[in-house]
Design an enzyme around this catalytic site. Sequence first.
Site: not given
Ligand code: GLC
Length: 620
Positions: A271, A400-401, A175, A329
């Site tokens: 991310d 995980h979100d 990640d 992402e």
């Molecule tokens: C992304 C991650 C999340 C995190 C955010 C800030 O959305 O998946 O878990 O809180 O970025 O890094």
Amino acid sequence: MSSRIIDIYRNPIGRDLLRKILLQLGWSEKLIDNRIIGSLRLGWIQRLSFGRVDRGLLESIISLLNTGDSIPEDKISNTRAWWKEAVFYQVYPRSFMDSNGDGTGDLRGLISRLDYLSALGIDAVWLSPVYDSPNDDNGYDIRDYRKIMAEFGTMEDFDELLSELHKRGMRLLMDLVVNHTSDEHEWFKEAVREPLGKFGDYYFFRDKPNNWTSYFGGSAWRYIEERKEYALHLFSQKQMDLNWENKDVREDIKDMVRWWLEKGVDGFRLDVINYISKPKGLPDGSEVIGKLMGFTGVETYFYGPRLNEYLRELKRDAFEPYGAFTVGETPGVGIEMMKLLTAEGRKELDMAFSFDHLETPGHSRFDEYRYDLNYYKSFMTQHMESYSPYCQMSLFYENHDNPRMISKVDKDEKVRWILGKLLAVMQLTLKGTPFIFQGQEIGMVNGRFKSMEELRDVDSFGKFSELKETIGEEKAFNRILAGSRDNARIPMQWSKKENGGFTDGTPWIGTGDIEVCNAEDQMGDKASLWSFYRDLIALRKKHPALIYGEIEITNKDRKDIFTYFRRDEKETLYIECNLGRENIRRKGVMPTGRMLISNYEDTDEHLRPYEASVWITKED
Ligand code: GLC
Ligand code: CA
């Protein structure tokens, strides 16, 4: 300002923006076909809306439209790539497997479960952050990019993990969190200590905050006493946004990326990568969009002016020389923007995760409602037809979100396994690369939290304290319960043993319904969801038409029916799904050919609730 709605819609980026706004409002895209609405001019909208549409919104639309990028017309030639064929599995290490009884998952725990992943047929693991971190946001707040978080183990453990994965023919995706660092990162500490030094400009400092808000509640600005200035944090107060305009920031990031690639990691999940380019001067966001979305400022930076340039630079200087794979992402990005980010010839990202399929129109993660899979069908139909001919689509329901998908669609325990299998069929037979989130393969559902004290997530706490002011504690808790990211972060359910076999100690967060849902039982049961996933993954490997073959969706207008063909020169497969809880009469004939897999034991003249099957209708 004199452009008409319909002209904006004809522009790829404009189309995405309008779609997004309609989606948030829960309105149909067909509205734009309406002559009167289509012919409205942008400038009029502000006047007609009696101030509900503000100048800021219109200006950010215009500046996005004027980025002048055009979508590549070439379809992908179906070039082969390992990441198009692979089935990915996301590990959230804190909750996967604890090796030393401290209640927190760790790298040695993960190593001990690699054979489990092999048995399932997994090709690549995406590992959520394992870097040194004070854990304000469970590792997404990095203090040192080149160190392993002490709770998770050591660099030796990491090296062993990587080599054990490679031994088993699996790849590793790290990640990469580079939109921000922890406030405890050396760079930030230096920036505060010496505002005029090398790191003084690594982050965004200002005398006065703008109106942007943080995703976790409250203003996106935190006052830094020593500098007598505010610093920007789109996420928690300890996650400080990096200033990518500064070339040194970019060089340092590239160095770090190359350092991991030298170790042999195979790629990265990037991310919130679409947030890295902030517009010059950090202009205020539109209050209208802020209300609509629940956070202010996003339209100014979610597809920032230099995003494409930064991505190309990163790919050219860091990923490409190592043949590394990337998936970004990219929240909020629509189909057309996603094409700009992932079309092969543009050399930015290999794939992207967008999230618009995770809630139905007009709903947010925090609403308690039933997710209608017909929306998933329409979303996928649109993407299969206008995205996947150009780019490789990522296929996922969970991470995980987000709350668990089975919990969103149907909480009735009686249909849990059938529904889990239906979801699996779609994910593994639509055109794209599947990402399975840990526990999805055994049908894990949302956590069973009874109070805020049982939650752990900084996002849930931030939202709760904001909400309780307006709707009171009880209602606020119910909203948090529906949307909390902790729903998906409860420990992996390995067995019926205490704590689901996850730890010998006290788990860092409460465990789920291990008595009815655990890996051990399911692995010993040919009819289980786990076995179904394993068989489907194997099926996908055996039939390349499921990977590279074209897709043709049929029965588009029939509610609750989702059917499609996948074909290549050699064979044709037919997938048939019932998206609802009722029997559906098959109009016409039964599928022909041979059934390869199904979540029912036989076939019937009806498609039964959540029935899903894969047929081979033409073979060599
Ligand atoms: C992304 C991650 C999340 C995190 C955010 C800030 O959305 O998946 O878990 O809180 O970025 O890094
Ligand atoms: Ca541990």
